[in-house]
Every structure is written in structure tokens, then in C-alpha cells.
Design an enzyme around this catalytic site. Structure first.
Site: not given
Ligand code: FCB
Length: 783
Positions: A411-412, A294, A404, A156, A68, A20, A112
């Protein structure tokens, strides 16, 4: 004021991941990862590979105790296994030294999600060998960094890697197979255990794993966590909890799979991939558990519901949308779910240290000349830190909290649009800028805690007093009026910043004469739209009321009522309008648009207009259902549709036509007016005229009900002779016999999107229309 202080030594920090932020995808011999293949052309992320010194400096300046980061497997082993690329390891060597010199403890995560593509080509995580290759890789990284890195995380969020990567396919490598997902999950666990063992043997101090936690609850429990559940709901909650949480917790920490999960695994993947000794290998002693939190998973029992591909085994469980505050990701903000989760973990796995390894929020930021005032992000972190504090007070063994994330990043699958950073990144220049949330976090870290209770919200009066001006002047500045001198403006803005003042509606209305009321205008509901309309009324009202708006419900079913609505809005009695459902071609939308009052529509209007709307992907849904019928071997597929003047109908026809033509079939479309009766008549005609017909796609569930009736009357068996599919997934879809395959149109999400769109328009932000995805729901009517 007394403070909510944290125990001495409580660790404050941030988390990131290699893919990322690093960029430099082919620098110094790095090989491709599955994410490079899955999302090509994503650019250089944050360029951290070359800018790590600057980023470490930022962390030092924020006073962070820990960082981290994740190590990129394909940087260290470009082929996934075999020869170690020393140049790749050199980067982490430099990073770790830089961190230590800055007084920031390095926490390394080994996996990750960026699996070397070479290993995916050999079968990926569903293949057992990948677990062994992971342990080799862990040993290589530990051999190089183990003298300086004390805290190690193996994997992760293995649930995400297995079930979004191999189950639903929305993450890399994009496979869609429940069997592969369960096998991947097991091998990720095995990889974790093998890696933990080799590192322990090599002298690693603190070893942990990081799991994603989404406390599972019903909609009622979101508001009232103590709420008792019906047996059905309790079973639904337990099933999802087993899939997401206990599938990983129990093997890692107790050396066994949950008894209620094994039959699900067996049904989808068999148990052949679980070998003797695996669970012993997985259950290595752990020093700490990383908790990523989250948002919760909100579910309830719903018998006809098919499984969600990310949760194989979730048949009969509905994932719900709830009308709470959400982040820009649409994730409900529920800090109250955190303390019970942390207490549960300490109770069920005593002796295990916990650390919040990820928590944070995506909110759209506005860069202004005097900074990025991301009040919402700071508030999100504050509320969650407060929740962690409550949990610690109640005995949960939490040792640290990592936000985070440090930087806005890649973001992926969502790319660069998501903004989770405490630090803003301009991706054109790679310039970093601290957001207000970063400064706020720095203060929190400095005093190791929060004020006991949130300070009283500063008011317009407080700002006026601090700046030495009148309330009206503050209001003018807040409303961006040009009539204020730059000096006074600067003075007011300084007070706004120092006090953390968030302008409320009253401040704005002082000058702009806003009424804070919103007109919710219902034109004549289209047939079959009533369920959507009532859900929208309910959700839009609750979201807008939560935002402090008053709602005036107005009917627009006659010419006279159109005039009344227009007069109401023209008279300035509403400062926002929600119009639903899309009116038939008519002048109301245009007349309301001319008033200049912010407005949003439910559904794309028939006539192109500048007014933003919320709609769903009708064409995509119709194409998906047609492709599903093709995949189950149907070759004579006709379509029933209506009412014909609705844009939604036209789009559904287009989706069906495209999929049929792509498969070399001649599309056949028969119009109806929308009622089940008209559907039955049209279906009877279709069946008469096309003897080879073996499937009917209907443009709505109501028409599909008519098609089922026509099939019965013609002596055709559904699905044996004729497959029937609907569109909408209203209540009727699961009540037919056989239950109807259909396309789920997200009702609550549309309503929430509508409310949010209106709020941002009312705040003067630029907004574009929203088209939400739909989902194919396969039931018995298509075999
Ligand atoms: C988590 C991931 C992180 C990021 C956050 C928003 O699931 O570990 O890499 O994408 O969500």
C-alpha cells in the site's frame, strides 16, 4: 426472502495496480518508476508478475466478471519514451489471454502512479512534455492489447498523483510545491485527453478515467446528510469540492475549469501552463467514469486555519476528525455518502455511465487454523453494495462494482501493513488464502445481489441450537476456554462460521463475568491540558459507548480518590481503564496495572511502564518549528519551556535542541512553570540575556502568549524583530495578535486512538503504544 438484485449484466469484479502487486521490478528490461526511488527496498510485492496464472484462477473461482489492472509504464517504456520494451508488453499479453480464457473481462488502467523515473528526471508531471509521452505510451499499449481489451481507463486518481505527489509530498516523487501540484494536475488531464484521443482513433471501444471521490461534508452532515449549512461552511465545502472533484470533472466532461477554482490556480501557479486548445484536447467524449470511493472529507470553516499542503487554497478550512466507526486506516466508514454522490454525477453529467472502480477496507486480519474470519471487511463491502443498490434504484447510472482489492498488497507509502485484500497473502511464502470476505463476495456475485435486509444477527442461542450444546458451552468456546473437548469445539466453531456469528460482549461475559464498563480516570489535568482532556472525555465516551461499553467517570486528584479508583478496579467493577492525562510521578498507574485489567494511558508516562499509551510526536514537532524559523532566516532562537517534569516538555526540548545543533546554533532553554505569566517573565529574561535573539519557540501556546506579552513590553515587534511560535494549537493560538505559528497536536485523533487501543486490549489483542504525527501550522507570528 426478496433480494436486492442488480440489473442483469451489472459487472462484479476487483481492481489492482501494477506497482502494488507485480514485484519483479527489474525483470525483462523494466525500468525504475518514481515509486521504486521513493520507497526503496520494498521487496517483491505479491510476486504477481510470476504468479498471475494463480491469481487469475482465484478470480475465476470467485466468479468475477471483470478485473481492472494497471499497466506499468516503465515496463513498457523503461526510459519513459523512445523504444518500446516488447518483453514488458508480453507480460500483459499473457495476462490478458489468461483472463479471457478464464471468462474474466480485462479492464486496463494506463496510469496508476508509477511514472518512469526517467521522466521525473526530466521534470515529471509538472512538465508539459510528460502528457505527450503518456499519449505515446497509451498508443503503444493499445496497439498491442487493443484487439482483446475493450475497456480502458487512462489515469487513476489524478488528484492523488498531483497533490500528494507534488503538493504534500507524502507520495512519490515527494515534492512539496503548490505550483508543481497544479501544473501536474493540468498535465495529467492533458495526458488523459491526448491518450483518449489516440486510442479512440485507433478503435478503442470504451474509454474512461478513474477519479477519487471523497464527498465533502461538515461533521454534522456525517450524521444528518440533509443538514443545512451556514454560509461559511457552505463556502468551505464548495472550495474543497472544487479542488478535489470539479478540478478534474469539469475539464474532462465539460471542457472548462470551474470558475471558482481558476483564481486559486492562478495565485499558486499562474495560468501560463494552460495553453489554447488544451481544454478541447482534455474534453474527449468519455464512455464511462470510474468512481473510487472510500470515505468522505469532513470539513468546516475555521478562519485562522492555514492551508493544508495537499489542498493549496484551503486556508480557513479545518479538516475534522469525527467519532464514527473507522477502518484500520482511520478512515470513517460512511456508506450513506455514496448514493448522493452517484445521484449527483448522473444528474450533472447525464449520459455518462458510472462504475465503482474501487471500494474496500483495511482491517487487521487474524489468521486462524480454520480461516480468516474478516467479518468487518465483508460488512464494509455489504454496506457499500447496499448503498450502490439504493443509488441505482434512484436512477444513478451505475454499471458495475469492483472491490479494492484482490490481494493484500503493497500500500504505497504505508508498505505491507495495510490489508485491503479479499485474499490473504503471506509475504514470506507468497501463499494466497481466501478470506471469508472473498467467499461472501463469491456468493454475492453468484446471486447478483444481496438479501433485501440484513438478516437478523445470529445470537448465542442460535449458535447453541445449531451446534446442539448449551449457551454456556458456546460462551466457553468463544472465550477460548480449554475445558471444552476438541469435537465440541469444532462443532461450535462450524455453527459460528455458518451463521456468521460475531460474539458480543454478553457472550463473553457469561463466562468471564465481564461488566462491560470502562473507568475513565481523570487525574489532575496538567496546565493547559484542559481542552485536550475535555475533548478526550467526549470522544472516548462516544466511541466506547458505540462499542456497547458503559463509562464510569472517576476523578483521581487526591490520595483518597486514588484509593477509591484502585478499589473499584480491583473489585472487578471495570473491565477496562483509560487514565488521563498522564499523572505526575505517582503510584496510581502501577497499582492499576497490577490488577491485570486492560488499561491505556493518554501521554507517555514519566516512568517507563508496560502499559500502552497514546501520545504525539513532541520532538518531531519542536524540530519542525525550529527548522521553519531557520528557513525564514532566524539565527538567534531560544526556547521557553515547562512544566519541566512532564515527559512532553522534555521531548519538545530534545527536538528543539537537535534542530538547533544541526544548524550550528547553541540551544538556549529557559524554564517556566507553564502559565502565560511565567512565560512572560522567562521571555523577558531571555531577551535581556541574549540581545541577538530573533525568535522564541515556546513549548506551549500559553507560554507563547507570555512571550508575545514580553515582546510588547520590551518594545519588540512580532514578527519584525522577534518571531514567536507556540505548541499545541489550542483556541488561544488563533486568537492572539498576530496569530500564532504553532504545532498542531491532533486532539480528536488522540482520543480515537485511545478508545481503539483500549478496545483491542479488551479483546485480548496484542497492542503497542501509538505515537501520532503533529503538523506545523504557520501563521503571522513568524512572518
Ligand atoms: C486508492 C488507490 C489504490 C489504493 C487504495 C487504498 O486511492 O487508487 O491504489 O491505494 O486507495
Amino acid at each position: 426472502m426478496s433480494r436486492a438484485s442488480f440489473p442483469e449484466g451489472f459487472v462484479w469484479g476487483v481492481s489492482t495496480s501494477a506497482y502494488q502487486i507485480e514485484g519483479a521490478a527489474s525483470a525483462d528490461g523494466r525500468g525504475p518508476s518514481i515509486w521504486d526511488t521513493f520507497s526503496t527496498g520494498q521487496g517483491d510485492a505479491c510476486g504477481h508478475y510470476h504468479r498471475y496464472r494463480e491469481d487469475v484462477r482465484l478470480m475465476r473461482d470467485l466468479g468475477l466478471a471483470a478485473y481492472r489492472f494497471s499497466v506499468s509504464w516503465p515496463r513498457v517504456l523503461p526510459e519513459g519514451s523512445g523504444e518500446v520494451n516488447e518483453a514488458g508488453l508480453d507480460f500483459y499479453d499473457r495476462l490478458v489471454d489468461e483472463l479471457l480464457a478464464a471468462g474474466v473481462a480485462p479492464y486496463a488502467t494506463l496510469y496508476h502512479w508509477d511514472l518512469p523515473q526517467a521522466l521525473e528526471d526530466r521534470g515529471g508531471w509538472p512538465e508539459r512534455d510528460t502528457a505527450y509521452r503518456f499519449a505515446d505510451y497509451a498508443a503503444a499499449v493499445h496497439a498491442r492489447l487493443g484487439d482483446r481489451v475493450r475497456t480502458w481507463f487512462t489515469v487513476n486518481e489524478p488528484w492523488v498523483a498531483a497533490f500528494l505527489g507534488y503538493g504534500s509530498g507524502i507520495h512519490a516523487p515527494g515534492r512539496r510545491s503548490a505550483a508543481d501540484a497544479f501544473r501536474a494536475a493540468h498535465h495529467l488531464l492533458l495526458g488523459h485527453g491526448l491518450a483518449a484521443r489516440v486510442m479512440r482513433e485507433a478503435g478503442a471501444r470504451d474509454i474512461g478515467a478513474v477519479l477519487n471521490f471523497t464527498p465533502v461534508m461538515t461533521p454534522a452532515q456525517v450524521r444528518d446528510p440533509g443538514r443545512a449549512l451556514s454560509d461559511e461552511d457552505a463556502e468551505a465545502v464548495a472550495r474543497i469540492d472544487a479542488l478535489v472533484h470539479r478540478q478534474f470533472l469539469e475539464p474532462m466532461l465539460r471542457g472548462a475549469y470551474p470558475a471558482d477554482l481558476l483564481p486559486v490556480v492562478e495565485r499558486h501557479a499562474g495560468l501560463g501552463h494552460l495553453r489554447d486548445g488544451d481544454l478541447d484536447a482534455i474534453a474527449q467524449p468519455l464512455d464511462l467514469l470510474g468512481v473510487n470511493y472510500y470515505t468522505p472529507s469532513v470539513v468546516q470553516a475555521q478562519p485562522s486555519e492555514p492551508a493544508d499542503p495537499a489542498f493549496p487554497g484551503s486556508e480557513g478550512v479545518l479538516f475534522c476528525t469525527v467519532p464514527t466507526a473507522v477502518t484500520a486506516m482511520g478512515w470513517p466508514i460512511v456508506p450513506d455518502a455514496l448514493p448522493p454522490l452517484l445521484r449527483r454525477l448522473t444528474r450533472e453529467y447525464p449520459g455518462l455511465e458510472l462504475m465503482i472502480t474501487e471500494n474496500g477496507a483495511d482491517f487487521a486480519d487474524t489468521v486462524t487454523p480454520d480461516g480468516i474470519h474478516d467479518v468487518e471487511r465483508a460488512r464494509f463491502v455489504e454496506e457499500h453494495v447496499r448503498a450502490v443498490h439504493a443509488a441505482v434504484e434512484e436512477g444513478a447510472d451505475v454499471r458495475g462494482y469492483l472491490v479494492w482489492t484482490l490481494l493484500d498488497n503493497l500500500e504505497w507509502a504505508d508498505g505491507y501493513q495495510r490489508k485491503f485484500g479479499l485474499v490473504h497473502v503471506d509475504f514470506a511464502t507468497q501463499r494466497r488464502r481466501l478470506k471469508d470476505s472473498a467467499l461472501w463476495y463469491r456468493d454475492l456475485v453468484r446471486r447478483n445481489g444481496l438479501p433485501e435486509s440484513r438478516p437478523k444477527r445470529p445470537t448465542l442461542e442460535t449458535v447453541a441450537a445449531r451446534a446442539g450444546v448449551s449457551r454456556a458451552t458456546v460462551s466457553r468456546v468463544v472465550n477460548g476456554e480449554a475445558s471444552v473437548s476438541p469435537e465440541v469445539r469444532a462443532e461450535v466453531m462450524r455453527a459460528v462460521r455458518e451463521l456468521g456469528y460475531v460474539p458480543n460482549a454478553a457472550a463473553r461475559s457469561l463466562v468471564t463475568r465481564r461488566t462491560d464498563s470502562v473507568a475513565l480516570v481523570l487525574s489532575v489535568p496538567a496546565q493547559g491540558g484542559d481542552a485536550l482532556v475535555s475533548a478526550v472525555v467526549q470522544y472516548v465516551t462516544s466511541v466506547l459507548e458505540a462499542a456497547g461499553k458503559r463509562i464510569t467517570l472517576m476523578l483521581a486528584d487526591t490520595a483518597e480518590s486514588h484509593r477509591r479508583v484502585t478499589a473499584h478496579v480491583e473489585a472487578g467493577l471495570a473491565d477496562g481503564v483509560v487514565l488521563l492525562p498522564p499523572e505526575r510521578p505517582g503510584p496510581l498507574t502501577e497499582r492499576l496495572a497490577r490488577t491485570g485489567v486492560p488499561m491505556v494511558l493518554l501521554g507517555r508516562p514519566p516512568v517507563a511502564s508496560l502499559v500502552p499509551y497514546v501520545d504525539v510526536d513532541h520532538a518531531g514537532g519542536a524540530a519542525a518549528v525550529t527548522r521553519h524559523l531557520l528557513a525564514t532566516g532566524r539565527r538567534g532562537i531560544g526556547m521557553l519551556c515547562g512544566p519541566m517534569d512532564l515527559p512532553a516538555t522534555q521531548e519538545r526540548i530534545a527536538g528543539y535542541r537537535e534542530a538547533a545543533l544541526a544548524a550550528g546554533l547553541q540551544p538556549v532553554v529557559v524554564p517556566a512553570d507553564g502559565t502565560p505569566g511565567s512565560g512572560a517573565a522567562a521571555a523577558a529574561r531571555l531577551l535581556d540575556d541574549h540581545p541577538g535573539l530573533d525568535a522564541i519557540v515556546a513549548a506551549s501556546d500559553r507560554l507563547a502568549v507570555g512571550a508575545l506579552r514580553a515582546a510588547r513590553e520590551a518594545g519588540q515587534l512580532v514578527p519584525g524583530d522577534l518571531a514567536v511560535a507556540g505548541f499545541g494549537d489550542g483556541d488561544v493560538a488563533s486568537a492572539t495578535t498576530p496569530a500564532l505559528t504553532t504545532v498542531r497536536v491532533p486532539v480528536a485523533d488522540q482520543a480515537l486512538a485511545l478508545a481503539r487501543l483500549l478496545l483491542s486490549r479488551m479483546e485480548g489483542r496484542h497492542t503497542t503504544s501509538v505515537v501520532l504525527p503533529v503538523r506545523l501550522v504557520v501563521r503571522a507570528s513568524t512572518g
